[in-house]
Design a protein around this motif. Structure first.
Motif, PDB file in Angstrom:
ATOM      1  N   ASN A 155       0.866  -1.268   0.292  1.00 58.91           N
ATOM      2  CA  ASN A 155      -0.033   0.041   0.065  1.00 58.91           C
ATOM      3  C   ASN A 155       0.829   1.249  -0.060  1.00 58.91           C
ATOM      4  OD1 ASN A 155      -2.298  -1.552   0.230  1.00 58.91           O
ATOM      5  ND2 ASN A 155      -2.302  -1.738   2.100  1.00 58.91           N
ATOM      6  N   LYS A 156       2.099   1.152  -0.048  1.00 58.60           N
ATOM      7  CA  LYS A 156       2.810   2.186   0.055  1.00 58.60           C
ATOM      8  C   LYS A 156       2.765   3.304  -1.166  1.00 58.60           C
ATOM      9  CE  LYS A 156       7.839   3.593   0.450  1.00 58.60           C
ATOM     10  NZ  LYS A 156       9.273   3.400   0.557  1.00 58.60           N
ATOM     11  N   ASN A 157       2.769   2.827  -2.234  1.00 58.70           N
ATOM     12  CA  ASN A 157       2.568   3.612  -3.494  1.00 58.70           C
ATOM     13  C   ASN A 157       1.314   4.211  -3.536  1.00 58.70           C
ATOM     14  OD1 ASN A 157       5.351   3.056  -4.264  1.00 58.70           O
ATOM     15  ND2 ASN A 157       4.632   1.427  -6.103  1.00 58.70           N
ATOM     16  N   LEU A 158       0.293   3.532  -3.146  1.00 63.97           N
ATOM     17  CA  LEU A 158      -1.056   3.979  -2.974  1.00 63.97           C
ATOM     18  C   LEU A 158      -1.178   5.254  -2.117  1.00 63.97           C
ATOM     19  CD1 LEU A 158      -3.345   0.713  -2.848  1.00 63.97           C
ATOM     20  CD2 LEU A 158      -2.949   2.409  -4.799  1.00 63.97           C
ATOM     21  N   LEU A 159      -0.585   5.012  -0.856  1.00 63.94           N
ATOM     22  CA  LEU A 159      -0.564   6.112  -0.021  1.00 63.94           C
ATOM     23  C   LEU A 159       0.152   7.521  -0.476  1.00 63.94           C
ATOM     24  CD1 LEU A 159      -0.232   4.401   3.274  1.00 63.94           C
ATOM     25  CD2 LEU A 159      -2.197   5.447   2.566  1.00 63.94           C
ATOM     26  N   LEU A 160       1.192   7.199  -1.181  1.00 66.61           N
ATOM     27  CA  LEU A 160       2.081   8.268  -1.623  1.00 66.61           C
ATOM     28  C   LEU A 160       0.978   8.874  -2.739  1.00 66.61           C
ATOM     29  CD1 LEU A 160       5.655   6.757  -2.023  1.00 66.61           C
ATOM     30  CD2 LEU A 160       4.766   8.435  -0.460  1.00 66.61           C
ATOM     31  N   GLY A 161       0.326   8.168  -3.649  1.00 65.01           N
ATOM     32  CA  GLY A 161      -0.420   8.811  -4.467  1.00 65.01           C
ATOM     33  C   GLY A 161      -1.606   9.585  -4.209  1.00 65.01           C
ATOM     34  N   VAL A 162      -2.105   9.183  -3.047  1.00 68.31           N
ATOM     35  CA  VAL A 162      -3.160   9.801  -2.286  1.00 68.31           C
ATOM     36  C   VAL A 162      -2.676  11.313  -1.660  1.00 68.31           C
ATOM     37  CG1 VAL A 162      -4.719   9.800  -0.206  1.00 68.31           C
ATOM     38  CG2 VAL A 162      -4.590   7.797  -1.769  1.00 68.31           C
ATOM     39  N   ALA A 163      -1.436  11.298  -1.279  1.00 70.15           N
ATOM     40  CA  ALA A 163      -0.938  12.476  -0.640  1.00 70.15           C
ATOM     41  C   ALA A 163      -0.738  13.411  -1.887  1.00 70.15           C
ATOM     42  CB  ALA A 163       0.474  12.171   0.081  1.00 70.15           C
ATOM     43  N   ILE A 164      -0.320  12.994  -3.297  1.00 65.03           N
ATOM     44  CA  ILE A 164      -0.095  13.712  -4.358  1.00 65.03           C
ATOM     45  C   ILE A 164      -1.457  14.503  -4.669  1.00 65.03           C
ATOM     46  CG2 ILE A 164       0.479  13.925  -6.790  1.00 65.03           C
ATOM     47  CD1 ILE A 164       2.440  11.536  -5.869  1.00 65.03           C
ATOM     48  N   MET A 165      -2.387  13.540  -4.705  1.00 68.51           N
ATOM     49  CA  MET A 165      -3.826  14.238  -5.109  1.00 68.51           C
ATOM     50  C   MET A 165      -4.335  14.993  -3.886  1.00 68.51           C
ATOM     51  SD  MET A 165      -7.058  11.537  -5.943  1.00 68.51           S
ATOM     52  CE  MET A 165      -8.520  12.425  -6.705  1.00 68.51           C
ATOM     53  N   VAL A 166      -4.026  15.015  -2.605  1.00 68.29           N
ATOM     54  CA  VAL A 166      -4.675  15.992  -1.630  1.00 68.29           C
ATOM     55  C   VAL A 166      -4.033  17.113  -1.693  1.00 68.29           C
ATOM     56  CG1 VAL A 166      -4.564  16.175   0.844  1.00 68.29           C
ATOM     57  CG2 VAL A 166      -5.279  13.799  -0.091  1.00 68.29           C
ATOM     58  N   GLY A 167      -2.593  16.901  -2.364  1.00 66.09           N
ATOM     59  CA  GLY A 167      -1.982  18.451  -2.385  1.00 66.09           C
ATOM     60  C   GLY A 167      -2.576  19.181  -3.633  1.00 66.09           C
ATOM     61  N   PHE A 168      -2.729  18.333  -4.731  1.00 64.69           N
ATOM     62  CA  PHE A 168      -3.576  18.713  -5.838  1.00 64.69           C
ATOM     63  C   PHE A 168      -4.862  19.511  -5.259  1.00 64.69           C
ATOM     64  CE2 PHE A 168      -5.614  18.996  -9.948  1.00 64.69           C
ATOM     65  CZ  PHE A 168      -4.654  19.611 -10.741  1.00 64.69           C
ATOM     66  N   ILE A 169      -5.825  18.655  -4.861  1.00 65.86           N
ATOM     67  CA  ILE A 169      -7.125  19.162  -4.393  1.00 65.86           C
ATOM     68  C   ILE A 169      -7.340  20.139  -3.643  1.00 65.86           C
ATOM     69  CG2 ILE A 169      -9.448  18.201  -3.419  1.00 65.86           C
ATOM     70  CD1 ILE A 169      -8.805  17.103  -6.300  1.00 65.86           C
ATOM     71  N   THR A 170      -6.159  20.297  -2.483  1.00 63.93           N
ATOM     72  CA  THR A 170      -6.312  21.301  -1.819  1.00 63.93           C
ATOM     73  C   THR A 170      -6.267  22.772  -2.181  1.00 63.93           C
ATOM     74  OG1 THR A 170      -5.160  19.992   0.065  1.00 63.93           O
ATOM     75  CG2 THR A 170      -4.862  22.459   0.353  1.00 63.93           C
ATOM     76  N   PHE A 171      -5.121  22.790  -3.388  1.00 66.59           N
ATOM     77  CA  PHE A 171      -5.126  23.891  -4.152  1.00 66.59           C
ATOM     78  C   PHE A 171      -6.578  24.311  -5.136  1.00 66.59           C
ATOM     79  CE2 PHE A 171      -1.533  25.114  -2.557  1.00 66.59           C
ATOM     80  CZ  PHE A 171      -0.688  26.031  -3.179  1.00 66.59           C
ATOM     81  N   VAL A 172      -6.937  23.443  -5.435  1.00 62.57           N
ATOM     82  CA  VAL A 172      -8.348  23.263  -6.325  1.00 62.57           C
ATOM     83  C   VAL A 172      -9.499  24.059  -5.424  1.00 62.57           C
ATOM     84  CG1 VAL A 172     -10.169  22.057  -7.376  1.00 62.57           C
ATOM     85  CG2 VAL A 172      -7.694  21.380  -7.942  1.00 62.57           C
ATOM     86  N   ALA A 173      -9.446  23.461  -4.414  1.00 56.84           N
ATOM     87  CA  ALA A 173     -10.769  24.184  -3.052  1.00 56.84           C
ATOM     88  C   ALA A 173     -10.088  25.345  -2.938  1.00 56.84           C
ATOM     89  CB  ALA A 173     -10.647  22.931  -2.126  1.00 56.84           C
ATOM     90  N   MET A 174      -8.879  25.737  -2.331  1.00 62.50           N
ATOM     91  CA  MET A 174      -8.646  27.135  -2.276  1.00 62.50           C
ATOM     92  C   MET A 174      -8.878  28.090  -3.381  1.00 62.50           C
ATOM     93  SD  MET A 174      -4.939  28.500  -0.780  1.00 62.50           S
ATOM     94  CE  MET A 174      -4.101  28.811  -2.576  1.00 62.50           C
ATOM     95  N   ASP A 175      -8.424  27.893  -4.597  1.00 63.68           N
ATOM     96  CA  ASP A 175      -8.769  28.724  -5.764  1.00 63.68           C
ATOM     97  C   ASP A 175     -10.326  28.717  -5.926  1.00 63.68           C
ATOM     98  OD1 ASP A 175      -8.318  30.027  -7.818  1.00 63.68           O
ATOM     99  OD2 ASP A 175      -7.142  28.744  -9.082  1.00 63.68           O
TER     100      ASP A 175
END
Length: 407
Positions: A155-175
């Protein structure tokens, strides 16, 4: 019939056989005590003691002699301390010079003229993300004197991918939230369109107000009382308040954006000195057009030049806040590379909370380098020849920024 003596011998033999089997099983299990509790750093350390790995290390050192480049010497001079100290120094480097450059900017600067610098910053951000951050996140960094191994976990790569997506979505929500608050304006990193919208709105409203004033002057009031000339019409008051609101909301967005810059620098330096240095360079060149664009928007919102510069220095404190948060997460949450971390990490993997900051940073960089800035570079005008020359210049600047990250 079996005599009592034989039965006793048979029972004793079965007991001794069972005891011997248990002892041998315990001995086999004891050959690798605590293997499941070894950290990634401990496993790597023991692998380096393997004769085959030692031979590979010697071959690597012999075939790739260590050389000290000018770039590495400069980075060593600029970042001489621990990861925490280097992250704070990097935050100072990206916050100070870009804001001091605002003193040289004229108040009426057009942010759309910074398209070449914006393209250069895009190349730097995407280059740092694709060439440095993502390989470091999934594979780790190469070392000149030893070979490295990657341990694949379910599950390591999955968690890393989730963290990347969370960073991306955070800026989408802020914008998205900022666009809703400003009625569709948004926090554009180059602010070319924001500046243009403010000017057009001001000009069109000014024309309407002028026309309304002329009609009022043509009609003489019945009671003979002339309204005060200094009174603002409701339309002009509404335009003025909305422009000022956009300026203040932009400061809030800029402060939040600077927090993520601080998180990026701290997580990068804790990953490796090289990743930290390259991330600092990418963020620095991104901050120049970003700060100039924010400066121009504040001027259009009614700030004086001195007040706009002061506001930009205040938002720069967000970068230091983000750096301190990142350092705290790394020091308290730990990382899989720390030898002191024992036992399973997040969701049964070797990942710790400190390992999630770098992929979060990569997600924010992907958003800033693509969604937030690329649409500005895609805008074209009616003059085909001029736009073609402008496009070639932008691509050259973009490739230059990416090339610096490669070098």
């Amino acid at each position: 019939m079996v005599s009592r003596r034989n039965r006793t011998l048979i029972c004793l033999s079965v007991f001794l056989a069972a005891w011997a089997w248990n002892v041998s099983a315990t001995a086999v299990k004891g050959e690798n005590p605590g293997v499941g509790h070894l950290s990634v750093a401990d496993i790597e350390e023991q692998l380096q003691e393997c004769p085959l790995v030692e031979a590979l290390n010697a071959h690597k050192v012999a075939s790739n002699p260590t050389t000290s480049s000018l770039t590495s010497q400069i980075f060593a001079f600029l970042f001489p301390g621990t990861p925490a100290v280097n992250a704070l120094l990097a935050t100072l480097y990206i916050s100070g010079p870009p804001n001091f450059l605002l003193a040289l900017c004229p108040p009426n600067i057009d942010p759309s003229s910074l398209s070449v610098m914006v393209a250069f910053a895009v190349g730097g951000l995407l280059g740092d993300t694709l060439f440095h951050l993502l390989p470091e996140i999934f594979l780790g960094e190469d070392e000149h004197d030893k070979v490295k191994f990657v341990m694949v976990e379910p599950n390591k790569n999955l968690l890393l991918g989730v963290a990347i997506m969370v960073g991306f979505i955070t800026f989408v929500a802020m914008d998205k939230g900022l666009r809703i608050a400003t009625g569709g304006g948004g926090h554009d990193h180059s602010h070319g369109h924001s500046h243009e919208k403010v000017e057009v709105a001001a000009k069109s409203s000014g024309a309407e107000i002028s026309g309304n004033t002329d009609s009022l002057r043509a009609r003489k009031p019945a009671n003979g009382i002339t309204p005060p000339a200094s009174a603002l019409s409701p339309v002009e008051k509404e335009i003025s308040s909305s422009v000022k609101l956009a300026g203040y909301l932009n400061l809030i967005a800029d402060f939040t954006h600077n927090i993520t810059d601080g998180l990026a620098l701290s997580s990068s330096f804790y990953a490796s000195p090289t990743i930290g240095a390259t991330t600092t360079v990418a963020v620095f060149f991104h901050e120049i057009p970003h700060e100039v664009g924010d400066f121009a928007l504040l001027i259009q919102s009614g700030f004086s030049k001195k007040a706009a510069m002061g506001a930009q220095f205040v938002t720069a404190a967000g970068a230091f806040l983000g750096t301190f948060i990142g350092i705290a997460v790394q020091e308290l949450g730990g990382s899989s590379a720390s030898s002191g971390v024992q036992g399973p990490g997040l969701f049964g993997t070797s990942l710790q909370w400190g390992d999630m900051l770098l992929p979060f940073t990569a997600g924010t960089f992907l958003y800033v380098g693509t969604v937030a800035v690329i649409p500005e570079l895609l805008e074209t005008g009616p003059n085909k020849g001029e736009e073609l020359r402008k496009t070639l210049t932008q691509f050259a600047a973009m490739f230059t920024g990416a090339g610096i990250m490669l070098a």
